[in-house]
Design a protein around this motif. Structure first.
Motif, PDB file in Angstrom:
ATOM      1  N   ALA A 159       0.838  -1.212   0.000  1.00  0.00           N
ATOM      2  CA  ALA A 159       0.000   0.000   0.000  1.00  0.00           C
ATOM      3  C   ALA A 159       0.861   1.245   0.000  1.00  0.00           C
ATOM      4  CB  ALA A 159      -0.916  -0.028   1.237  1.00  0.00           C
ATOM      5  N   ALA A 160       2.045   1.160   0.618  1.00  0.00           N
ATOM      6  CA  ALA A 160       2.940   2.339   0.664  1.00  0.00           C
ATOM      7  C   ALA A 160       3.458   2.687  -0.717  1.00  0.00           C
ATOM      8  CB  ALA A 160       4.110   2.037   1.631  1.00  0.00           C
ATOM      9  N   SER A 161       3.793   1.674  -1.490  1.00  0.00           N
ATOM     10  CA  SER A 161       4.299   1.956  -2.845  1.00  0.00           C
ATOM     11  C   SER A 161       3.202   2.538  -3.721  1.00  0.00           C
ATOM     12  CB  SER A 161       4.856   0.656  -3.462  1.00  0.00           C
ATOM     13  OG  SER A 161       3.821  -0.319  -3.577  1.00  0.00           O
ATOM     14  N   ILE A 162       1.958   2.068  -3.528  1.00  0.00           N
ATOM     15  CA  ILE A 162       0.844   2.622  -4.311  1.00  0.00           C
ATOM     16  C   ILE A 162       0.586   4.062  -3.902  1.00  0.00           C
ATOM     17  CG2 ILE A 162      -1.634   2.424  -4.732  1.00  0.00           C
ATOM     18  CD1 ILE A 162      -1.312  -0.642  -4.383  1.00  0.00           C
ATOM     19  N   LYS A 163       0.639   4.336  -2.605  1.00  0.00           N
ATOM     20  CA  LYS A 163       0.456   5.720  -2.125  1.00  0.00           C
ATOM     21  C   LYS A 163       1.555   6.632  -2.644  1.00  0.00           C
ATOM     22  CE  LYS A 163      -0.358   8.317   2.101  1.00  0.00           C
ATOM     23  NZ  LYS A 163      -0.411   8.261   3.598  1.00  0.00           N
ATOM     24  N   SER A 164       2.797   6.115  -2.691  1.00  0.00           N
ATOM     25  CA  SER A 164       3.911   6.906  -3.242  1.00  0.00           C
ATOM     26  C   SER A 164       3.680   7.212  -4.721  1.00  0.00           C
ATOM     27  CB  SER A 164       5.221   6.143  -3.043  1.00  0.00           C
ATOM     28  OG  SER A 164       6.290   6.859  -3.652  1.00  0.00           O
ATOM     29  N   ALA A 165       3.158   6.211  -5.415  1.00  0.00           N
ATOM     30  CA  ALA A 165       2.879   6.423  -6.842  1.00  0.00           C
ATOM     31  C   ALA A 165       1.796   7.468  -7.031  1.00  0.00           C
ATOM     32  CB  ALA A 165       2.454   5.090  -7.472  1.00  0.00           C
ATOM     33  N   ALA A 178       1.171   9.983  -5.044  1.00  0.00           N
ATOM     34  CA  ALA A 178       1.787  11.306  -4.772  1.00  0.00           C
ATOM     35  C   ALA A 178       2.585  11.807  -5.974  1.00  0.00           C
ATOM     36  CB  ALA A 178       2.678  11.213  -3.525  1.00  0.00           C
ATOM     37  N   GLU A 179       3.325  10.898  -6.580  1.00  0.00           N
ATOM     38  CA  GLU A 179       4.112  11.289  -7.761  1.00  0.00           C
ATOM     39  C   GLU A 179       3.202  11.702  -8.914  1.00  0.00           C
ATOM     40  OE1 GLU A 179       8.035   8.463  -7.047  1.00  0.00           O
ATOM     41  OE2 GLU A 179       6.586   7.963  -8.594  1.00  0.00           O
ATOM     42  N   ILE A 180       2.101  10.975  -9.076  1.00  0.00           N
ATOM     43  CA  ILE A 180       1.147  11.316 -10.141  1.00  0.00           C
ATOM     44  C   ILE A 180       0.530  12.683  -9.882  1.00  0.00           C
ATOM     45  CG2 ILE A 180      -1.085  10.695 -11.144  1.00  0.00           C
ATOM     46  CD1 ILE A 180      -0.260   7.739 -10.729  1.00  0.00           C
ATOM     47  N   ALA A 181       0.175  12.968  -8.616  1.00  0.00           N
ATOM     48  CA  ALA A 181      -0.415  14.273  -8.272  1.00  0.00           C
ATOM     49  C   ALA A 181       0.562  15.412  -8.551  1.00  0.00           C
ATOM     50  CB  ALA A 181      -0.840  14.263  -6.798  1.00  0.00           C
ATOM     51  N   ALA A 182       1.827  15.183  -8.184  1.00  0.00           N
ATOM     52  CA  ALA A 182       2.856  16.228  -8.435  1.00  0.00           C
ATOM     53  C   ALA A 182       3.038  16.464  -9.928  1.00  0.00           C
ATOM     54  CB  ALA A 182       4.174  15.811  -7.780  1.00  0.00           C
ATOM     55  N   ALA A 183       3.072  15.345 -10.691  1.00  0.00           N
ATOM     56  CA  ALA A 183       3.235  15.477 -12.145  1.00  0.00           C
ATOM     57  C   ALA A 183       2.033  16.172 -12.767  1.00  0.00           C
ATOM     58  CB  ALA A 183       3.436  14.085 -12.765  1.00  0.00           C
ATOM     59  N   THR A 184       0.829  15.866 -12.242  1.00  0.00           N
ATOM     60  CA  THR A 184      -0.388  16.506 -12.764  1.00  0.00           C
ATOM     61  C   THR A 184      -0.367  18.012 -12.500  1.00  0.00           C
ATOM     62  OG1 THR A 184      -1.629  14.461 -12.372  1.00  0.00           O
ATOM     63  CG2 THR A 184      -2.905  16.481 -12.690  1.00  0.00           C
ATOM     64  N   LYS A 185       0.051  18.411 -11.302  1.00  0.00           N
ATOM     65  CA  LYS A 185       0.143  19.824 -10.950  1.00  0.00           C
ATOM     66  C   LYS A 185       1.131  20.575 -11.833  1.00  0.00           C
ATOM     67  CE  LYS A 185       0.988  22.869  -7.048  1.00  0.00           C
ATOM     68  NZ  LYS A 185       1.400  22.953  -5.594  1.00  0.00           N
ATOM     69  N   LYS A 186       2.261  19.938 -12.056  1.00  0.00           N
ATOM     70  CA  LYS A 186       3.283  20.570 -12.911  1.00  0.00           C
ATOM     71  C   LYS A 186       2.789  20.743 -14.326  1.00  0.00           C
ATOM     72  CE  LYS A 186       8.091  20.122 -14.329  1.00  0.00           C
ATOM     73  NZ  LYS A 186       9.316  19.303 -14.244  1.00  0.00           N
TER      74      LYS A 186
END
Length: 418
Positions: free
Chosen positions: A396-402, A404-412
């Motif tokens: 679940a931690a790796s999915i949550k990390s993914a 977060a990365e997707i959210a950051a990429a979407t914002k950028k």
């Protein structure tokens, strides 16, 4: 009777006595008033007129003398009956009658002096008015030149400001991808546009100032010409006044000398009448010959003067033509320089605009490249999340990390699309 006639002939025997002195003096007075305008022609005319007067006086004296030598009816009886002292008494009034008309020439010369004084006085106010007008025009011309210099300086300063603002704007746009400086870019863009408007107005002001300067310079030239003309008229009037006063002085002296000479000649008339008449007849013939020579010489001199005047006028016309051609050439060169400067300025502006477009295109390309990279990165992260979910080994931690990365990429990606 014959002795009284001889006395009269002796009194009027000189050529100047028989010349129409009043007319000659009046002629000289008129010549003095017009001497400034036409000295050469009047000099020739005076020489011819004086020679004619001498010839007329000499012929008149000879005619009177020859008439007294012819025997008149009853002349012998009258001579025998009348005593000699009576004859001397009759000749006395003739001796004193001649100097009475002498003041007339002096009156003419005095009138010439008075007229010259009035003419000179009349030139003073136009000179003062012309000086005042010239000074006013000079002040206006100086102010117009200062206005041109000020307008040119202001336009040059605005050009420098425009170039500086364009450079700053270009730098801000190049650094846009590194920092969020959109507000700075907007401010600099407005500054450039405002400076362009100010520069356009400043260039119009330069044009108007130059037009005002040209107008003021032309007006100054007109006022200067008027002042020079007025001063020239004043100088000519002063010269004419001096000439008239000199002629009055000379005429007064000549009149005094002529009166003294006439009295002396009257005392010697009886003794020298016959001899003088013969001599004057010879002089009349000689004077006639000299008159003819003088007329021929005067005619040649007049023709020569006309040729010289024509030659001088032709030369002046050629010089004027050269000056006009030179002025046209200078104007053409000035116009060419101005056109060259304008083309140079336009070329510089064109280069600035080209550089601006290139910078904008590069910035757009860089932005598009970053946007594409962000989209690819987002897709990769989403694929990575999908693979992690499908994999049983993923926590679940790796999915949550993914996530977060997707959210950051979407914002950028969203920021790049703005």
């Amino acid at each position: 009777m014959r002795h009284s006639t001889l006395a009269l002939v002796a009194l009027l025997s000189s050529a100047s006595a028989f010349a129409p002195a009043k007319i000659s003096t009046t002629h000289r007075s008129q010549s003095s008033l017009h001497a400034v305008q036409n000295d050469n022609n009047n000099q020739f005319g005076n020489q011819i007129e004086d020679a004619k007067n001498v010839f007329l006086g000499t012929v008149t004296a000879a005619t009177l003398f020859m008439g007294t030598l012819a025997p008149l009816p009853g002349d012998a009886a009258n001579a025998a009956a009348a005593p000699a002292p009576a004859t001397a008494t009759k000749t006395t009034p003739a001796k004193k009658a001649e100097p009475v008309a002498a003041p007339a020439p002096l009156a003419a010369e005095k009138a010439a002096v008075a007229s010259a004084k009035a003419a000179f006085t009349a030139t003073q106010k136009p000179i003062a008015d012309a000086k005042a007008a010239y000074n006013a025009a000079s002040t206006t011309s100086t102010s117009a030149k200062k206005g041109v210099d000020s307008a040119i300086k202001k336009a040059a300063d605005l050009k420098k400001s425009l170039i500086s603002a364009n450079d700053k704007l270009s730098q801000a746009k190049r650094k846009q991808y590194k920092s969020n400086n959109e507000n700075l870019i907007n401010v600099l863009t407005k500054t450039v546009e405002s400076t362009k408007v100010q520069l356009t107005e400043a260039e119009k002001t330069v044009s108007f100032a130059k037009s005002a300067e040209v107008k003021a310079s032309k007006d100054l030239a007109v006022k200067k010409s008027a002042l020079e003309s007025a001063e020239k008229n004043g100088a000519n009037a002063k010269k004419a006044l001096t000439s008239a006063e000199d002629k009055l002085s000379v005429s007064t002296k000549k009149l005094q000398e002529a009166n003294a000479k006439a009295e002396k000649q009257a005392k010697e008339a009886k003794k020298k009448a016959a001899e003088k008449a013969k001599k004057e007849k010879q002089q009349a013939e000689k004077a006639a010959k000299e008159l003819k020579k003088k007329e021929q010489k005067a005619k040649k001199q007049e023709e020569k003067a006309k040729k010289q005047a024509k030659k001088k006028a032709d030369k002046a016309a050629k010089e004027l033509k050269k000056k006009e051609q030179k002025a046209k050439k200078v104007a053409a060169e000035k116009k060419a320089k101005e056109e060259k400067a304008l083309k140079k300025q336009q070329q510089k502006q064109k280069e600035i605009d080209t550089a601006k477009r290139i910078a904008e295109r590069k910035a757009a390309e860089a932005k598009a490249k970053k946007l594409k990279e962000a989209e690819q990165s987002l897709k990769a992260l989403e694929m990575k999340k999908k693979n992690a979910i499908m994999s049983e080994k993923s926590s679940a931690a790796s999915i949550k990390s993914a996530d977060a990365e997707i959210a950051a990429a979407t914002k950028k990606l969203a920021e790049l699309k703005k």
